[in-house]
Design an enzyme around this catalytic site. Structure first.
Site, mmCIF file in Angstrom:
data_model
loop_
_atom_site.group_PDB
_atom_site.id
_atom_site.type_symbol
_atom_site.label_atom_id
_atom_site.label_comp_id
_atom_site.label_asym_id
_atom_site.label_seq_id
_atom_site.Cartn_x
_atom_site.Cartn_y
_atom_site.Cartn_z
ATOM 1 N N ASP A 12 0.853 -1.184 0.000
ATOM 2 C CA ASP A 12 0.000 0.000 0.000
ATOM 3 C C ASP A 12 0.892 1.239 0.000
ATOM 4 O O ASP A 12 2.083 1.172 0.310
ATOM 5 C CB ASP A 12 -0.914 0.011 1.218
ATOM 6 C CG ASP A 12 -2.100 0.950 1.059
ATOM 7 O OD1 ASP A 12 -2.327 1.423 -0.069
ATOM 8 O OD2 ASP A 12 -2.798 1.218 2.053
ATOM 9 N N GLU A 53 1.843 4.020 -4.057
ATOM 10 C CA GLU A 53 1.353 2.645 -4.183
ATOM 11 C C GLU A 53 2.291 1.799 -5.043
ATOM 12 O O GLU A 53 2.599 0.649 -4.707
ATOM 13 C CB GLU A 53 -0.057 2.657 -4.768
ATOM 14 C CG GLU A 53 -1.109 3.166 -3.799
ATOM 15 C CD GLU A 53 -2.406 3.584 -4.466
ATOM 16 O OE1 GLU A 53 -3.379 3.825 -3.744
ATOM 17 O OE2 GLU A 53 -2.438 3.698 -5.718
ATOM 18 N N ASP A 82 -5.150 -2.800 -2.317
ATOM 19 C CA ASP A 82 -6.460 -2.147 -2.415
ATOM 20 C C ASP A 82 -6.466 -1.031 -3.458
ATOM 21 O O ASP A 82 -7.436 -0.289 -3.564
ATOM 22 C CB ASP A 82 -6.919 -1.611 -1.055
ATOM 23 C CG ASP A 82 -5.974 -0.592 -0.445
ATOM 24 O OD1 ASP A 82 -5.667 0.395 -1.130
ATOM 25 O OD2 ASP A 82 -5.549 -0.774 0.701
ATOM 26 N N ASP A 131 -1.172 -0.899 5.065
ATOM 27 C CA ASP A 131 -1.636 0.472 5.283
ATOM 28 C C ASP A 131 -0.994 1.058 6.538
ATOM 29 O O ASP A 131 -0.568 2.217 6.549
ATOM 30 C CB ASP A 131 -3.159 0.474 5.408
ATOM 31 C CG ASP A 131 -3.711 1.854 5.736
ATOM 32 O OD1 ASP A 131 -3.790 2.695 4.830
ATOM 33 O OD2 ASP A 131 -4.059 2.090 6.908
ATOM 34 N N HIS A 257 -13.699 35.968 2.730
ATOM 35 C CA HIS A 257 -13.953 37.223 3.437
ATOM 36 C C HIS A 257 -14.758 38.186 2.567
ATOM 37 O O HIS A 257 -14.827 38.054 1.340
ATOM 38 C CB HIS A 257 -12.627 37.883 3.827
ATOM 39 C CG HIS A 257 -11.760 38.190 2.636
ATOM 40 N ND1 HIS A 257 -11.948 39.293 1.831
ATOM 41 C CD2 HIS A 257 -10.708 37.517 2.104
ATOM 42 C CE1 HIS A 257 -11.050 39.303 0.862
ATOM 43 N NE2 HIS A 257 -10.282 38.233 1.001
ATOM 44 N N GLU A 333 -3.686 34.093 2.990
ATOM 45 C CA GLU A 333 -3.622 34.141 1.527
ATOM 46 C C GLU A 333 -2.176 33.988 1.057
ATOM 47 O O GLU A 333 -1.217 34.147 1.834
ATOM 48 C CB GLU A 333 -4.216 35.466 1.028
ATOM 49 C CG GLU A 333 -4.242 35.669 -0.481
ATOM 50 C CD GLU A 333 -4.991 34.598 -1.245
ATOM 51 O OE1 GLU A 333 -4.446 33.468 -1.340
ATOM 52 O OE2 GLU A 333 -6.097 34.883 -1.756
#
Length: 453
Positions: A12, A53, A82, A131, A257, A333
């Site tokens: 994985d 992977e 998987d 995993d 905003h 930002e």
């Protein structure tokens, strides 16, 4: 003549950001006993899920070959992953289009004879060992260290199917209706030793139907047509919905905003400029957003960018809802460097070559030491992971800016960096992304301004 050797490789890989900090894990298993023979894991820096992977597959095959260096053609390896993408591409049923995948697939294919390796897709719940290894590797990288096998606890999460004598339900992966394949999987779970040969015959069974969303993710496509699969019970659903057993998602409501004096003039206004306050129009927008969220009654927490325009917008909502505002520096930002306060046209006149390079590459920063979109993406991905973990099952209002909101959405969609230039975000608009326990994200709303009308 070499003695036949049979092993299982479970592999994985994962990326916290896609692309983001990534790692892989692989375990070589004795099919007769279910015992792990070797483990491998590594933090690989910033990469995509698919790259991680493939790296896990390569590590697993390499470890299997190293265990039996003299076995040659007598070594037979059954790979269980998987990742539908890797399984289908390595099985030859999907073409490999993405340039990053081709050399990795070639490396994997060159480790052992293709006739010695078979592939099987398994649900994520059956791939817990690999995993866990991948997550241990990513955790190690986050902490500035290397993964160490001696400190690993991944084997504690090994699926119960490895315990001989414990049968599992007779069912296959999505779209696999072949009784023979289902029986083989059940027999493997019941007693790997007595029926281990059935494991290595799975390549002869009909292929599982491909998942369209995994094809789109990295450009793979099937070489044969298959009907769309039905989602079996107990498997996390991907796409537009989510399986009911995943629990409530962490829902991030993304509020841009309200307007400042720079907004209607379309001037660059990042984190390196004058930090303007809301204009009278912007204050009115903040109040209408507050009324909207008060009527909904769903927001449980408020987190804001440190910049003044966001803090003022968040304060208006918080006052109406009776909530506190937490400041998160990661929601600021982009720093637009020397372009702060300028219009797009003014930047083109003064820094034309720099602007062209910036538009062409997410790795290019604005003139004067600003922040690239790639750097912003890394920052937002880390913030997302932290916020989703902290507010699992809750609805959180994030008051932030254009680039962070677009980046949250882009990452949720798995869209390329240029998608940032293809989204419109109005002042005080609302977008929403939900994050489920299986790692899937669902974009529920984008640039909604209905509350301002």
């Amino acid at each position: 003549m070499s003695v036949a050797r049979q092993v299982v490789v479970e592999a994985d890989g994962g990326s916290r950001g896609n692309p983001g900090p990534a790692g892989y894990g692989a375990v070589v298993i004795d099919p007769a006993t279910g015992e792990p023979l070797a483990e491998a894991a590594e933090y690989i820096g910033v990469a995509t899920n698919n790259v991680a992977e493939y790296r896990g597959l390569i590590a697993g095959l390499t470890a299997a070959k190293a265990l039996f260096p003299d076995a040659g053609e007598a070594l037979r390896v059954h790979v269980r992953m998987d990742s539908k993408l890797v399984v289908e591409q390595m099985s030859g049923r999907w073409k490999i289009k993405h340039p990053d995948m081709k050399p990795l697939a070639a490396r994997a294919a060159a480790i052992l004879s293709p006739s010695s390796v078979t592939y099987e897709w398994i649900p994520r719940a059956q791939n817990k060992h690999a995993d866990r290894l991948a997550n241990e590797a990513m955790d190690a990288g986050r902490d500035g260290r290397q993964w160490e096998a001696s400190a690993s606890t991944a084997a504690l999460d090994a699926p119960s199917a490895r315990t001989p004598g414990t049968p599992s339900p007779v069912q296959g992966p999505p779209g696999d209706q072949a009784a023979g394949a289902a029986r083989a999987r059940a027999a493997l779970a019941a007693a790997r030793g007595t029926v281990a040969d059935a494991l290595f015959s799975l390549a002869e069974e009909p292929a599982e139907a491909p998942l369209a969303e995994e094809q789109a993710e990295s450009g793979g496509e099937p070489t044969d047509a298959h009907p769309a699969p039905q989602q079996p019970a107990g498997t996390p659903q991907t796409g537009w919905g989510a399986a009911p057993d995943l629990g409530a998602p962490a829902t991030l409501v993304l509020l841009r905003h309200g307007e400042t004096a720079l907004t209607p003039e379309k001037r660059f206004s990042g984190s390196g400029g004058t930090d303007p306050e809301l204009s009278p129009v912007g204050r009115g927008q903040a109040e209408r957003a507050a009324e909207h969220f008060a009527a909904l009654g769903t927001v449980q927490e408020i987190v804001s960018s440190p910049l003044r325009r966001c803090r003022e917008t968040a304060a208006a909502v918080a006052a109406r809802l009776g909530l506190d505002v937490r400041i998160d520096e990661s929601l600021r930002e982009t720093d637009f460097g020397a372009w702060e306060g300028l219009t797009f046209g003014e930047v083109r006149e003064r820094y034309g070559d720099d602007l062209t390079a910036w538009l062409a590459s997410p790795d290019t920063a604005p003139t004067g030491g600003g922040e690239s979109f790639a750097e912003v993406a890394e920052r937002i991905a880390a913030a997302r992971d932290r916020l989703v973990a902290r507010y699992a099952g809750r609805t959180v209002l994030l008051v932030t800016h254009v680039t962070p909101i677009k980046t949250f959405v882009r990452l949720a969609l798995g869209a390329p960096p240029e998608a940032l230039f293809r989204m419109e975000l109005s002042a005080a608009s609302i977008s929403t992304v939900a994050y489920y326990g299986d790692g899937n994200a669902s974009v529920r709303l984008l640039n909604d301004t209905s509350h301002l009308r």
